[in-house]
Design an enzyme around this catalytic site. Sequence first.
Site, PDB file in Angstrom:
ATOM      1  N   THR A 180     -15.429  -2.548   0.720  1.00  0.00           N
ATOM      2  CA  THR A 180     -13.925  -2.538   0.612  1.00  0.00           C
ATOM      3  C   THR A 180     -13.308  -2.061  -0.650  1.00  0.00           C
ATOM      4  O   THR A 180     -14.102  -2.315  -1.680  1.00  0.00           O
ATOM      5  CB  THR A 180     -13.574  -3.898   0.783  1.00  0.00           C
ATOM      6  OG1 THR A 180     -12.028  -4.013   0.698  1.00  0.00           O
ATOM      7  CG2 THR A 180     -14.061  -5.035  -0.195  1.00  0.00           C
ATOM      8  N   GLU A 324     -13.646  -8.576   4.419  1.00  0.00           N
ATOM      9  CA  GLU A 324     -14.295  -9.524   4.168  1.00  0.00           C
ATOM     10  C   GLU A 324     -14.334 -10.655   5.441  1.00  0.00           C
ATOM     11  O   GLU A 324     -15.046 -11.697   5.351  1.00  0.00           O
ATOM     12  CB  GLU A 324     -13.807 -10.475   2.956  1.00  0.00           C
ATOM     13  CG  GLU A 324     -14.037  -9.708   1.659  1.00  0.00           C
ATOM     14  CD  GLU A 324     -12.779  -8.680   1.309  1.00  0.00           C
ATOM     15  OE1 GLU A 324     -12.420  -8.264   2.258  1.00  0.00           O
ATOM     16  OE2 GLU A 324     -12.777  -8.534   0.155  1.00  0.00           O
ATOM     17  N   LYS A 434      -1.692   0.538  -0.934  1.00  0.00           N
ATOM     18  CA  LYS A 434      -2.339   0.941   0.323  1.00  0.00           C
ATOM     19  C   LYS A 434      -1.537   2.070   1.168  1.00  0.00           C
ATOM     20  O   LYS A 434      -0.421   1.590   1.368  1.00  0.00           O
ATOM     21  CB  LYS A 434      -2.459  -0.233   1.427  1.00  0.00           C
ATOM     22  CG  LYS A 434      -3.720  -0.086   2.450  1.00  0.00           C
ATOM     23  CD  LYS A 434      -3.540  -1.432   3.237  1.00  0.00           C
ATOM     24  CE  LYS A 434      -5.102  -1.560   3.754  1.00  0.00           C
ATOM     25  NZ  LYS A 434      -5.391  -2.468   4.414  1.00  0.00           N
ATOM     26  N   TRP A 439      -6.907   2.382   0.967  1.00  0.00           N
ATOM     27  CA  TRP A 439      -6.590   2.031  -0.667  1.00  0.00           C
ATOM     28  C   TRP A 439      -6.646   2.815  -1.515  1.00  0.00           C
ATOM     29  O   TRP A 439      -7.342   4.052  -1.534  1.00  0.00           O
ATOM     30  CB  TRP A 439      -7.621   1.070  -0.809  1.00  0.00           C
ATOM     31  CG  TRP A 439      -7.523  -0.279  -0.143  1.00  0.00           C
ATOM     32  CD1 TRP A 439      -8.500  -0.775   0.701  1.00  0.00           C
ATOM     33  CD2 TRP A 439      -6.586  -1.468  -0.121  1.00  0.00           C
ATOM     34  NE1 TRP A 439      -7.960  -1.834   1.209  1.00  0.00           N
ATOM     35  CE2 TRP A 439      -6.988  -2.315   0.537  1.00  0.00           C
ATOM     36  CE3 TRP A 439      -5.509  -1.643  -0.748  1.00  0.00           C
ATOM     37  CZ2 TRP A 439      -6.115  -3.534   0.917  1.00  0.00           C
ATOM     38  CZ3 TRP A 439      -4.568  -2.838  -0.922  1.00  0.00           C
ATOM     39  CH2 TRP A 439      -5.050  -3.576   0.279  1.00  0.00           C
TER      40      TRP A 439
HETATM   41  P1  ADP Z   1      -8.396  -3.704   6.884  1.00  0.00           P
HETATM   42  O1  ADP Z   1      -9.338  -2.483   7.426  1.00  0.00           O
HETATM   43  O2  ADP Z   1      -8.254  -4.825   7.832  1.00  0.00           O
HETATM   44  O3  ADP Z   1      -6.778  -3.171   6.538  1.00  0.00           O
HETATM   45  P2  ADP Z   1      -8.975  -4.201   4.116  1.00  0.00           P
HETATM   46  O4  ADP Z   1     -10.046  -5.045   3.510  1.00  0.00           O
HETATM   47  O5  ADP Z   1      -9.184  -2.960   3.829  1.00  0.00           O
HETATM   48  O6  ADP Z   1      -8.958  -4.377   5.693  1.00  0.00           O
HETATM   49  O7  ADP Z   1      -7.654  -4.654   3.806  1.00  0.00           O
HETATM   50  C1  ADP Z   1      -7.206  -5.811   3.858  1.00  0.00           C
HETATM   51  C2  ADP Z   1      -5.747  -6.209   3.323  1.00  0.00           C
HETATM   52  O8  ADP Z   1      -4.921  -5.243   3.731  1.00  0.00           O
HETATM   53  C3  ADP Z   1      -5.291  -7.568   3.111  1.00  0.00           C
HETATM   54  O9  ADP Z   1      -5.666  -8.490   2.259  1.00  0.00           O
HETATM   55  C4  ADP Z   1      -3.685  -7.114   3.260  1.00  0.00           C
HETATM   56  O10 ADP Z   1      -3.387  -7.240   1.806  1.00  0.00           O
HETATM   57  C5  ADP Z   1      -3.535  -5.940   3.649  1.00  0.00           C
HETATM   58  N1  ADP Z   1      -3.274  -6.263   5.054  1.00  0.00           N
HETATM   59  C6  ADP Z   1      -3.986  -6.152   6.140  1.00  0.00           C
HETATM   60  N2  ADP Z   1      -3.270  -6.552   7.171  1.00  0.00           N
HETATM   61  C7  ADP Z   1      -2.079  -6.450   7.054  1.00  0.00           C
HETATM   62  C8  ADP Z   1      -0.641  -6.569   7.719  1.00  0.00           C
HETATM   63  N3  ADP Z   1      -0.904  -6.900   9.047  1.00  0.00           N
HETATM   64  N4  ADP Z   1       0.373  -7.147   7.023  1.00  0.00           N
HETATM   65  C9  ADP Z   1       0.449  -6.788   5.517  1.00  0.00           C
HETATM   66  N5  ADP Z   1      -0.716  -6.349   4.679  1.00  0.00           N
HETATM   67  C10 ADP Z   1      -1.761  -6.453   5.445  1.00  0.00           C
END
Ligand code: ADP
Length: 550
Positions: A180, A324, A434, A439
Site C-alpha cells: 500500500t 490492509e 488520491k 496514491w
Molecule cells: P483501495 O484499493 O481500496 O482504495 P487503499 O489501501 O489504496 O485501498 O486505500 C484505502 C484508503 O482509500 C482509505 O483508507 C480511504 O482513505 C480511501 N478510500 C477508500 N474507499 C473510499 C471511499 N469509498 N470513499 C472515500 N475514501 C475512500
Amino acid sequence: MPGGTDMTLRPFLWRAERLYPDTEIVSRTSEGIERYTYAEYGDRVCQLANALADLGIEEGDRVGTFCWNHHRHFESYFAAPSMGAQLHTINPLLPAEHIQYIVGNAEDKVLFVDPSLLEALEPAVQSPEFDQVKRYVVMASEVPETDLDAVSYEAFIEGHDTEFDWPDVSQDQPAGMCYTSGTTGKPKGVEYTQQMLWAHTMESLSPQGIPMADDDVVMPVVPMFHVNAWGMPFTATAGGSKQVYPGPSPTPEDLAKLIEEEGVTLTAGVPTVWLGLMDYCKENDVDLSALERVIVGGSAAPKSMIRWFNDQGVEVLHAWGMTEMSPIGSVAHLKSDLEDADDSVKVDKRSKQGLMVPGLEFRVIDDDGEEIDWNGEDFGELWVRGPSVTTEYFARPEANEEDFEDGWLKTGDVVTVDADGYLKIVDRAKDVIKSGGEWISSVELENSIMAHDGVAEATVIGVPHEKWQERPVAFVVPVEGIDEATVEEEVMEMLSEEYPKWWLPDDLVFIAEVPKTATGKFSKKDLRDEYADGDMFEGQAPEEAAPDDD
Ligand code: ADP
C-alpha cells in the site's frame, strides 16, 4: 486440524469447475478477445502450477505479477496460492524506485509481466533488487521485442499436465501480498493469509457485502494489482459467475462495449472510471439494460453519479475499504426500513461510505481517546478489526506500532457514524493524495521540491478535482530575489525526471509564507480550507495527468 478442512481458496475453484464447467471467462487482451470456460480455466491453472513447480517455486515463495486485468493474470490467482506459494501483485503505475523497493522487499522469485508494461519494467530490472528473479514470463502467446530474457506465458505452460496434486495448505499460509502506498514513507507490504482471503470472500458473498451469483456477469475494472481487484476474482469464482476481464487501460468505449456484448450485471471501479462511462453514455447510444449494480470505491462516490446511474435503473453501491482489509470494509446498502424514505434521504445514505460488512467490527476514537456517539456529527478516527483485516505489516515493526493497537487497525480515516450505523468519511489523517484511485505521496514531492536551491519552503496538498477526485498542487515560498519563472521551470523538470507524469503537481503556486500551526508545523488544513472549493481546475483539461494513461 486434519488436512483439507482449513479455510483456503482452492475449494472455490473446485466448486466453479465442478458446478459451472461451461460458464465463461472472457478476456480483452492485446491479442483480441479470448473466451473459455471454468473447465478450461481449471486445466490451465494446473498447467501453470506445474510450470511453476518445475521452475522450482515452492511453498512460501512469492510469485510477482506486473499485469492488468486478463485471464492469464486470473490463472495465477488460483495457481500460486493453491500450491502454497504467494501471489504478489505489483502496481505498475508506481515510480520506478518504489517498484524496485517492492520487488526487493518481497523477494519475488518469478515475475509475470504484460507486453504493454515491459517498457516500464525494463529499466528497473537492472537493479540488485531483481537478482533473485529466476524467470520473466510475458503475458502473451509470443514475446515482443525486449531487452529482457523472457519466455511467453503460453510457452511457459505448454505441454504441462492439466492435473496438479494440490497440497493441503494451512489457512495460516500467506496466499497473497499487496503493497500500500496510502501512507507516508516507503510502501508497506500487506500479506493475505489463506484464511483472510477466504473470510473476505465469504464476507463479500453475504447479501450485505457485494454478492455474486451464477446468474451474474462480473467485470472487475478495478485493477487486479489493487488488492486482488477488491477480491472480485475470488468472490465471482466462489459464486459461479461469468467473469469478464477488460484488459489493459480500457477506455469508456471498451467498457460500454463489454457491458453490452457480454451482458455485464455487476462491475466495480473508482469514481473516475464511472464518471468517464457516464459521460460516454450521455453522448452515445449505450444499452445498459443488463447492468444491475456498479460498485464504486477507492474514493468517495459523487451524489450526481449515484443519481444518474439510478435513473438508468442501475444501483450504485458505494464501498469503502483498505489494502490492509483485503480490502472491503463497508458497503452503502440501503437498510430495509429506509425503502420508503424520501429520495434525497436515500441518496444521502448511499453516498456515505456505508454499513460495515458482516464479520467485521469497528470503533471510532476521538482526540481524547473516547468512543464517539453515533449521532452523525461527532467524529474520530476509524479503527477496524476482523478475520479479513491484517494485524501487521510485512517486515515493518516501526509501522506496526503506529498503525495497530490491541489487534485493531487504525485506518487514518476520520469519520462520523449516524444513528443508522452509516459511516461517513469527513477527513483523512494521513498525509497523502488520491488521484483517480492512485496514491501520490505529498511528502515525497515536498522533499524533492525543497531540494531546489531557489525554494525556501514548499508544501503539497490535494485539491478537489471533478474528474480525478484530487490533484496535487504545490505551494512554494521562493528564496528572496529569485526569478520565479525559472524556479518553476526547473522544479517541474526535476520532478518529471523523478516521478511518473501523473504525480506532477497540476499547479505550482508561489506564496509569501506557508501557514503554520501553533507548534510551527506546516498547516495544510489552512491551505486546504482556502482551496477546498474545487474551483482551481475549472475549465482545464486534466487528461494529461491520468494515472491510467500509460
Ligand atoms: P483501495 O484499493 O481500496 O482504495 P487503499 O489501501 O489504496 O485501498 O486505500 C484505502 C484508503 O482509500 C482509505 O483508507 C480511504 O482513505 C480511501 N478510500 C477508500 N474507499 C473510499 C471511499 N469509498 N470513499 C472515500 N475514501 C475512500
